[in-house]
Design an enzyme around this catalytic site. Structure first.
Site, PDB file in Angstrom:
ATOM      1  N   LYS A   1       0.843  -1.203   0.000  1.00 54.83           N
ATOM      2  CA  LYS A   1       0.000   0.000   0.000  1.00 54.83           C
ATOM      3  C   LYS A   1       0.874   1.248   0.000  1.00 54.83           C
ATOM      4  O   LYS A   1       0.651   2.180  -0.777  1.00 54.83           O
ATOM      5  CB  LYS A   1      -0.933   0.009   1.222  1.00 54.83           C
ATOM      6  CG  LYS A   1      -2.108  -0.931   1.094  1.00 54.83           C
ATOM      7  CD  LYS A   1      -2.850  -1.097   2.422  1.00 54.83           C
ATOM      8  CE  LYS A   1      -3.945  -2.150   2.271  1.00 54.83           C
ATOM      9  NZ  LYS A   1      -4.531  -2.572   3.550  1.00 54.83           N
TER      10      LYS A   1
ATOM     11  N   GLN B   1      -5.064  -1.156   9.550  1.00 56.28           N
ATOM     12  CA  GLN B   1      -5.057  -2.518   8.991  1.00 56.28           C
ATOM     13  C   GLN B   1      -5.756  -3.474   9.965  1.00 56.28           C
ATOM     14  O   GLN B   1      -5.437  -3.522  11.160  1.00 56.28           O
ATOM     15  CB  GLN B   1      -3.612  -2.958   8.724  1.00 56.28           C
ATOM     16  CG  GLN B   1      -3.466  -4.303   8.078  1.00 56.28           C
ATOM     17  CD  GLN B   1      -3.912  -4.344   6.609  1.00 56.28           C
ATOM     18  OE1 GLN B   1      -3.972  -3.328   5.925  1.00 56.28           O
ATOM     19  NE2 GLN B   1      -4.222  -5.525   6.133  1.00 56.28           N
TER      20      GLN B   1
ATOM     21  N   ASP C   1     -11.580   3.135   3.910  1.00 54.33           N
ATOM     22  CA  ASP C   1     -12.112   1.769   3.872  1.00 54.33           C
ATOM     23  C   ASP C   1     -13.642   1.768   3.772  1.00 54.33           C
ATOM     24  O   ASP C   1     -14.234   0.750   3.443  1.00 54.33           O
ATOM     25  CB  ASP C   1     -11.773   1.030   5.177  1.00 54.33           C
ATOM     26  CG  ASP C   1     -10.429   0.346   5.138  1.00 54.33           C
ATOM     27  OD1 ASP C   1     -10.092  -0.223   4.097  1.00 54.33           O
ATOM     28  OD2 ASP C   1      -9.725   0.377   6.169  1.00 54.33           O
TER      29      ASP C   1
HETATM   30  N1  GUN Z   1      -7.298  -6.252   6.180  1.00 49.32           N
HETATM   31  C1  GUN Z   1      -7.500  -6.979   5.045  1.00 49.32           C
HETATM   32  N2  GUN Z   1      -8.081  -6.215   4.087  1.00 49.32           N
HETATM   33  C2  GUN Z   1      -8.265  -4.992   4.626  1.00 49.32           C
HETATM   34  C3  GUN Z   1      -8.798  -3.775   4.118  1.00 49.32           C
HETATM   35  O1  GUN Z   1      -9.266  -3.665   2.978  1.00 49.32           O
HETATM   36  N3  GUN Z   1      -8.798  -2.737   4.996  1.00 49.32           N
HETATM   37  C4  GUN Z   1      -8.316  -2.827   6.263  1.00 49.32           C
HETATM   38  N4  GUN Z   1      -8.370  -1.752   7.048  1.00 49.32           N
HETATM   39  N5  GUN Z   1      -7.804  -3.947   6.760  1.00 49.32           N
HETATM   40  C5  GUN Z   1      -7.781  -5.016   5.936  1.00 49.32           C
END
Ligand code: GUN
Length: 300
Positions: A54, A98, A121
């Site tokens: 990311k 995350q 998100d």
């Molecule tokens: N953990 C796995 N996928 C995601 C996501 O799309 N967002 C977040 N915040 N955590 C994750």
């Protein structure tokens, strides 16, 4: 018949190209550089890989990346304090914590603490409510990525039968809302659905987001259907050497590819789209925070 393999990696690359262009426009015309803060608690190896990817891709499209790595033992209050700080920072337009977070931290409290305007998100209840009531804005990253792939393949989805397997807040529920908004007839199935095979056999579009390794079998799928596999499961791969593993989805790919009309592979299908859509959402929130119209080609 062998299905068309949907190349999510290539689609995501094209999307990142469009994001780079919009980021350059924002810098040139408005002196705004979108900034994304990613917070990781603990050192789960899979999460660390995601977060690294990311951060790298955020910088590659010209945005600012702020990474916070907190120890697994960090107090919930400390994490909440960091979120408050990021909420008021002018150079941060997107905040992602995350998931999963360690058990001593209340994930709901964390999600609810993030400023909804910076919630890339789209996990905050205010944003989930906006999606449900059809208000325009950013859309959860994975469902947005799936929808973009489906629209690219089919154009208009009106009247198609879509079955979403999995009812998570992260994928299943927002996915169903988006498909409904695109005029699909949507069935939400899950691990307790009776005769799941029969339910799936009626679908023109199957979204598998149930988190169970290769659960969806080839003979469940209607001939020519489009199969979007959101699952990411690691399984042993002794054929690659001792102790080796590989990633597979929630769909039995080798069976499904013989029946479906189109299918996403794992890896290289939905996964790359999720990160690209996270970057897209950061551009969208940066625009909305600054009272600018977000680019229409980055959202649903
Ligand atoms: N953990 C796995 N996928 C995601 C996501 O799309 N967002 C977040 N915040 N955590 C994750």
């Amino acid at each position: 018949m062998t299905a068309t393999i949907i190349d999510g990696k290539a689609f995501a690359e094209t999307l990142r190209g469009r994001i780079s262009d919009h980021v350059a426009d924002l810098k040139r015309d408005h002196d705004i550089t979108p900034g994304l803060a990613v917070v990781i608690v603990g050192n789960d190896p899979a999460s660390e890989v995601y977060v690294r990817n990311k951060a790298r891709q955020t910088e590659e499209v010209g945005m600012n990346s702020f990474k916070y790595e907190l120890p697994a033992t960090v107090a919930e209050s400390e994490l909440l304090r960091l979120i408050m700080e990021l909420n008021i920072r002018k150079d941060v337009h997107g905040i992602l914590v995350q998931m999963p977070v360690p058990e001593h931290i209340d994930a709901v409290k964390i999600i609810n603490a993030i400023d909804p305007a910076k919630d890339v998100d789209m996990f905050h209840p205010q944003n989930a409510g906006k999606l449900m009531t059809g208000q325009l804005g950013p859309v959860s990253c994975t469902p947005l990525g799936c929808l973009m792939l489906l629209r690219d393949l089919h154009g208009d989805l009106s009247g198609m039968n879509a079955v979403v397997i999995g009812r998570s807040n992260l994928v299943g529920k927002p996915m169903a809302q988006l498909l409904l908004r695109d005029n699909c007839t949507v069935t939400m199935a899950h691990s307790r659905t009776r005769d799941l095979a029969e339910v799936v056999s009626r679908a023109d579009i199957v979204i598998a987001a149930v988190g169970r390794t290769q659960m969806v079998k080839g003979d469940w799928i209607k001939k020519g259907a489009t199969v979007i596999d959101v699952g990411i499961n690691r399984i042993p791969a002794p054929e690659r050497g001792e102790g080796k593993t590989r990633l597979v989805g929630d769909v039995d790919f080798s069976e499904a590819v013989e029946v479906a009309g189109a299918i996403t592979p794992v890896p290289g299908g939905v996964g790359p789209m999720t990160i690209a859509c996270l970057l897209a959402n950061t551009v969208t929130t940066a625009c909305l925070i600054n009272n600018l119209k977000p680019p229409s080609d980055l959202t649903a």
